[in-house]
Design an enzyme around this catalytic site. Structure first.
Site, PDB file in Angstrom:
ATOM      1  N   GLU A 286      15.579  -7.505  17.237  1.00 12.10           N
ATOM      2  CA  GLU A 286      14.231  -7.432  17.643  1.00 12.10           C
ATOM      3  C   GLU A 286      13.524  -8.735  17.130  1.00 12.10           C
ATOM      4  O   GLU A 286      13.976  -9.367  16.194  1.00 12.10           O
ATOM      5  CB  GLU A 286      13.682  -6.173  17.114  1.00 12.10           C
ATOM      6  CG  GLU A 286      13.664  -5.945  15.610  1.00 12.10           C
ATOM      7  CD  GLU A 286      12.493  -4.840  15.159  1.00 12.10           C
ATOM      8  OE1 GLU A 286      11.608  -5.110  15.556  1.00 12.10           O
ATOM      9  OE2 GLU A 286      13.043  -3.918  14.636  1.00 12.10           O
TER      10      GLU A 286
ATOM     11  N   LYS B 121      11.841   4.568   6.903  1.00 10.96           N
ATOM     12  CA  LYS B 121      10.921   4.630   5.862  1.00 10.96           C
ATOM     13  C   LYS B 121      10.098   6.035   5.637  1.00 10.96           C
ATOM     14  O   LYS B 121       9.749   6.559   6.712  1.00 10.96           O
ATOM     15  CB  LYS B 121       9.886   3.786   5.822  1.00 10.96           C
ATOM     16  CG  LYS B 121      10.604   2.349   5.740  1.00 10.96           C
ATOM     17  CD  LYS B 121       9.511   1.090   5.284  1.00 10.96           C
ATOM     18  CE  LYS B 121      10.055  -0.180   5.185  1.00 10.96           C
ATOM     19  NZ  LYS B 121      10.415  -0.913   6.369  1.00 10.96           N
TER      20      LYS B 121
HETATM   21  N1  PSU Z   1       9.975  -0.118  10.530  1.00 10.34           N
HETATM   22  C1  PSU Z   1      10.357  -0.888   9.639  1.00 10.34           C
HETATM   23  N2  PSU Z   1      10.279  -2.303   9.760  1.00 10.34           N
HETATM   24  C2  PSU Z   1       9.716  -2.471  11.038  1.00 10.34           C
HETATM   25  C3  PSU Z   1       9.344  -1.842  11.872  1.00 10.34           C
HETATM   26  C4  PSU Z   1       9.345  -0.419  11.657  1.00 10.34           C
HETATM   27  O1  PSU Z   1      10.662  -0.418   8.558  1.00 10.34           O
HETATM   28  O2  PSU Z   1       9.748  -4.020  11.087  1.00 10.34           O
HETATM   29  C5  PSU Z   1       8.758  -2.363  13.324  1.00 10.34           C
HETATM   30  C6  PSU Z   1       9.908  -1.969  14.341  1.00 10.34           C
HETATM   31  O3  PSU Z   1       9.652  -3.275  15.219  1.00 10.34           O
HETATM   32  C7  PSU Z   1       9.499  -0.840  15.119  1.00 10.34           C
HETATM   33  C8  PSU Z   1       7.712  -0.886  14.770  1.00 10.34           C
HETATM   34  O4  PSU Z   1       9.872  -0.836  16.258  1.00 10.34           O
HETATM   35  O5  PSU Z   1       7.563  -1.400  13.698  1.00 10.34           O
HETATM   36  C9  PSU Z   1       7.101   0.473  15.073  1.00 10.34           C
HETATM   37  O6  PSU Z   1       5.698   0.393  15.198  1.00 10.34           O
HETATM   38  P1  PSU Z   1       5.071   1.521  15.547  1.00 10.34           P
HETATM   39  O7  PSU Z   1       5.138   2.685  14.290  1.00 10.34           O
HETATM   40  O8  PSU Z   1       3.549   1.146  15.543  1.00 10.34           O
HETATM   41  O9  PSU Z   1       5.546   2.239  16.732  1.00 10.34           O
END
Ligand code: PSU
Ligand code: MN
Length: 304
Positions: A25, A160
């Protein structure tokens, strides 16, 4: 073929020849880590995949094109632009394409573009999930809905504890997404190997991961599979240190009135600051560890 999809020559050649390909990603590059460690890590992850016999396909949206396979120059460009690149989820794709804009792909959009290109294995750090307090805010990551509908195996280090891990598991259960612990019965919590929550199944080999996902695909069971791979012991952080930083970060986020898609990047940056960069070193190591497992699994997928 989808006219908006642009598969790099190397990735296309690998797919044609039936070689193992692993998707990566780009939100982790633009929003997940600071420059220049983000670019260095992205290139190191690609190299780790190559060293383990797989072809990397870093996924991003550049000039409105859905890219499966970025050049080192494109990775440098996204890393340097950092958070000013739009963090692109499913809802953003049509607008970015029509406007010819750039976007950093989250787990959601990386899965979408990987599936379009015919790539079934994807390695990352952590996924989004049900946020703490979602009972009030409704903040549930689109990553969970994507896992429910798009046929890609996502290899991560768990989630996390900025998230409500119990509710995240409930959501995945409802949506029929298998949650696998690689070599563990316990859901890892990204920086630490322990969360106190169990996974659905423990699997110990890349071959069994491949056989399980092949069975899912062959039965036409919609959606992906979540593989949670614990951070290697020597790089894991003490649970008290990370829990304390996360509590602090969530408090600051509420105080600053941050909501919506800005939450996850805000919390990631805050936790990094609060742990004096120690968490960044762990973060890099767990991504490399996931890349190794993803390469082995992609190779095994070709044999089953
Ligand atoms: N969690 C992490 N590192 C990240 C992300 C999430 O520990 O880089 C990033 C990933 O790209 C994930 C996104 O798909 O954040 C999720 O964002 P949201 O919670 O806004 O859906
Ligand atoms: Mn959200």
């Amino acid at each position: 073929m989808n006219p908006y999809l642009s598969i790099s020559p190397e990735v296309q050649e690998a797919l044609n020849a039936g070689k193992p390909v692993v998707a990566l990603e780009s939100t982790i590059i633009s929003h997940g880590m600071p420059y220049p460690q983000n670019v260095e890590t992205a290139l190191q992850v690609e190299q780790t995949l190559r060293d383990n016999g797989a072809v990397p396909a870093t996924i991003a949206i550049i000039g409105g094109k859905l890219k499966a396979g970025c050049t080192p120059e494109e990775i440098e460009y996204l890393g340097k632009k950092g958070p000013s690149v739009i963090k692109a989820s499913r809802r953003d794709l049509p607008v970015l394409i029509a406007r010819g804009e750039d976007g950093a792909t989250t787990v959601t959009t990386t899965m979408i573009i990987a599936a379009m290109a015919g790539i079934h294995v994807f390695a990352t750090g952590g996924i989004g999930g049900v946020h703490r307090g979602a009972q009030q805010t409704f903040d549930i990551s689109a990553d969970l809905e994507e896992l429910a509908q798009t046929p890609v195996m996502v290899i991560c280090a768990g989630a996390k504890s900025i998230l409500d891990l119990g509710l995240t598991l409930e959501y995945l259960e409802t949506k029929g997404v298998p949650v696998i612990g690689f070599g563990t019965d316990e859901l890892p919590a990204f920086y630490t190997r322990h969360s106190g929550f169990g996974v659905d199944y423990r699997i110990d080999t890349p071959e069994e991961l491949a056989a399980t996902f092949k069975a899912k695909l062959a039965c036409g069971l919609k959606g992906g599979m979540l593989v949670t791979n614990p951070i290697p012991e020597e790089y894991s952080m003490p649970k008290e240190v990370i829990d304390c930083a996360i509590e602090h970060a969530i408090h600051d986020m509420e105080e600053a009135g941050i909501h919506g898609k800005a939450c996850t990047p805000f919390l990631l940056a805050k936790v990094k600051d609060l742990t004096g960069g120690e968490s960044l070193a762990s973060n890099i190591q767990l991504v490399l560890n996931n890349a190794r497992l993803a390469a082995q699994t992609a190779k095994a997928m070709n044999k089953y």
